[in-house]
Write an enzyme that holds these catalytic residues in place. Structure first.
Site, PDB file in Angstrom:
ATOM      1  N   SER A 137       9.367   1.555 -49.452  1.00 47.38           N
ATOM      2  CA  SER A 137      10.288   0.409 -49.378  1.00 47.38           C
ATOM      3  C   SER A 137      10.907   0.320 -47.983  1.00 47.38           C
ATOM      4  CB  SER A 137      11.348   0.576 -50.477  1.00 47.38           C
ATOM      5  OG  SER A 137      12.148  -0.557 -50.574  1.00 47.38           O
TER       6      SER A 137
ATOM      7  N   ASP B 160       4.543  -4.351 -58.416  1.00 47.01           N
ATOM      8  CA  ASP B 160       5.688  -4.467 -57.494  1.00 47.01           C
ATOM      9  C   ASP B 160       5.748  -5.911 -57.003  1.00 47.01           C
ATOM     10  OD1 ASP B 160       7.568  -4.351 -55.504  1.00 47.01           O
ATOM     11  OD2 ASP B 160       6.684  -2.629 -54.465  1.00 47.01           O
TER      12      ASP B 160
ATOM     13  N   HIS C  86       8.607  -2.064 -58.325  1.00 46.45           N
ATOM     14  CA  HIS C  86       8.893  -1.508 -57.002  1.00 46.45           C
ATOM     15  C   HIS C  86       9.261  -0.022 -57.069  1.00 46.45           C
ATOM     16  CE1 HIS C  86       9.882  -1.509 -52.814  1.00 46.45           C
ATOM     17  NE2 HIS C  86      11.163  -1.296 -53.004  1.00 46.45           N
TER      18      HIS C  86
END
Lengths: 204, 369
Positions: free
Chosen positions: B154, B313, B346
């Site tokens: 991320s 995601d 995610h």
């Protein structure tokens, strides 16, 4: 082992030697359905090409990463839209065309992103395959190792068929090599050859 | 999966940097501190160091646990440790809390030497490039001229990638996981709602802890980190036993879960840090320096890349990872890319998944060579 891998083993050095002879050091090469990346790795190590592979299967992607190869996970049936026009010198599709549905699409895409396409496939017109059909059975051989009920192949075509296919679409066959059991065949390709390896281009 | 015991007891360390530190915003900090942890041993050649960069709410405590707090396990403990994919028997692993954080590095809760009071809302806005500059100073301090790899998921993946462009000669490999070349408008929009929840909380305006705002920000964020499928599977339309109906109490299980996550987060996370972390995400756009051309931006990288995305995601979708991959291929750079099938959205990058971990392990085996 999948059909592609088995066939690659059956194909042995000739397939590799042919492709190795067609690429130049420093060239950019894209191997579609690259499996564990051994072909690419061989081309990188012996011919000094810059290589990338595309592979859908999780297990093979992992194997290719283990092999230290630039593998990109993706589905060939969706085309090569993420790659730019003319991005590669050679785009290779080794013993995979017969297992794809979008035959015409992938050949067009290969010739879009690559200056030349290298395609190899098992020849359904090989005499042993014809003999099997005459004896009432679907062929099973080194180049077609699966049974009818578990084969991943979805397109059944011969060297003669592929020649017609290319001719009808203005695709130039720049070179064709045909093998049986690792031995190069010099005559009666469609009858004596179990595998064909083509170097294709577009008329400019 | 992991039957081993992990890295075990770890300790946080601090590094103080006294020189003024220029920031991307034009401002500067009069020196700063970073809190960090290290696992494994730096080898004699000093070429086995891996930097683990953290995401929005992460920190330096990446693996292991503290002697006095055995339940405080690092956020990526399943990935890092002896015999784990980031193998501390092989690598010297560094985790660091970023500047502006709320886990010990200089941030809004630190004392501003100019006023003698906590910085609070006056702490400058920091960016990914600032973080990388600060991490580079820490690398100097630890005598690491070049990372064997920078790794992150991320916002952490963005740092891992930024390193390759900002200090090309200092990174051999970058493992960029569940990241993107920049945020989409939708993504910035989510961040803005989260920020507004904090900024409009009367408590925040009064200079106090905006518990309500932080709760809402986290609840919203949490929804976007999960996948629809996973929520359906985990919660569906299930209701809490004995909960009322035709009212506005916590009735559905998903409501209960989100409220719990919000409460937990609001207890400990700093609102000013949250505002800055989301801004750093929004501002990240390395291609901006090259006229929006990501290929050009990445062309200066000398590192080899592993890019990993997760099928469900939707906040940092596989397509965004592919943009990074395609730019690298265009440039003739080395990159491997895996799209992991996962139901966890995610958050997948934090989960223990056999295939995901096998990919990481396989790539890192090559880093070691």
């Amino acid at each position: 082992m999948t059909e592609t891998e088995l066939a690659r083993v059956a194909l042995g050095r000739p397939d590799f030697n042919v492709i190795a002879g067609w690429v130049q050091p420093g060239e950019r090469v894209l191997d579609l359905g690259c499996g564990d990346g051994s072909l690419l790795r061989g081309l990188i190590e012996t011919r000094g090409v810059l290589g990338w592979g595309v592979e859908l299967d999780d297990v093979k992607v992992l194997a290719a990463i283990r092999n230290g190869v630039n593998v990109i996970q993706g589905d060939l049936e969706g085309g090569l839209r993420d790659f730019e026009d003319g991005a590669f010198h050679h785009v290779i599709l080794s013993l995979t065309l017969q297992a794809m549905r979008h035959t015409e699409g992938i050949i067009n895409e290969m010739l879009r992103v690559g200056r030349e396409a290298v395609v190899s496939f098992p020849n359904f017109g090989y005499w042993r395959h014809r003999q099997a059909i005459l004896n009432g059975h679907m062929p099973v051989s080194e180049s077609l190792p699966h049974q009818w009920y578990n084969t991943p192949n979805v397109r059944f075509f011969t060297i003669a068929d592929f020649d017609d296919f290319c001719a009808a679409r203005g695709i130039l066959v720049r070179e064709r090599k045909v093998f049986d059991n690792g031995r190069e065949i010099t005559e009666e390709h469609n009858f004596l050859g179990s595998i064909g390896v083509y170097r294709l281009g577009r008329a400019r | 999966m992991a039957t081993d015991k992990g890295i075990g007891v770890v300790e946080a360390q601090r590094a103080r940097f006294d020189a003024p530190f220029a920031l991307a915003s034009g401002g500067s900090l009069p020196g700063f501190e970073l809190v960090y942890e290290t696992y494994g041993k730096l080898n004699a050649a000093k070429d086995n160091a891996i930097l683990v960069c953290h995401a929005l709410s992460g920190h330096h405590h990446v693996a292991g646990y503290y002697a006095d707090k055995p339940n405080n396990v690092g956020w990526w403990d399943n990935m890092i440790g002896p015999g784990r994919p980031i193998d501390t028997n092989q690598f010297f692993v560094v985790g660091v809390n970023n500047l502006g954080g709320c886990h010990g590095s200089t941030g809004p809760a630190s004392i501003n030497p100019a006023t003698g009071k906590a910085w609070g809302a006056d702490f400058p806005v920091v960016t990914v490039t600032d973080w990388v500059n600060a991490q580079a100073l820490l690398a100097d301090r630890l005598d690491i001229a070049q990372w064997a790899a920078t790794v992150g998921g991320s916002l952490g993946g963005m740092q891992a990638m930024q390193w390759t462009m900002q200090y090309p000669e200092r990174v051999r490999h970058a493992l960029v996981i569940a990241a993107a070349p920049n945020l989409t408008a939708e993504n910035i929009a989510f961040n803005e709602v989260a920020r507004q929840a904090i900024l409009t909380d009367p408590e925040y305006k009064a200079g106090r802890r905006p518990v309500t705002g932080l709760r809402l920000a986290r609840m919203l964020g949490h929804i976007t980190y999960l996948s629809d499928d996973q929520m359906a599977e985990k919660f569906g339309r299930k209701r809490r036993p004995g909960s009322g109906s035709y009212g506005f109490g916590v009735e559905f299980e998903i409501e209960s879960y989100l409220n719990y996550q919000g409460d937990k987060f609001a207890e400990w996370f700093d609102a000013d840090t949250y505002l800055r972390m989301t801004k750093a995400l929004d501002y990240f756009d390395p291609a901006a320096e090259t006229g929006g051309n990501l290929q050009k931006a990445l062309a200066r990288a000398q590192a080899k890349f592993l890019v990993v995305s997760f099928s469900t995601d939707w906040r940092f979708s596989p397509e965004r990872s592919r943009e990074i991959v395609d730019a690298l291929v265009h440039n003739g750079q080395d990159v491997a890319y895996a799209e992991i099938k996962s139901v966890h959205g995610h958050d997948s990058f934090l989960m223990q998944d056999a295939h995901y971990h096998a990919i990481m392990r396989a790539y890192l085996d090559g880093v070691r060579k």
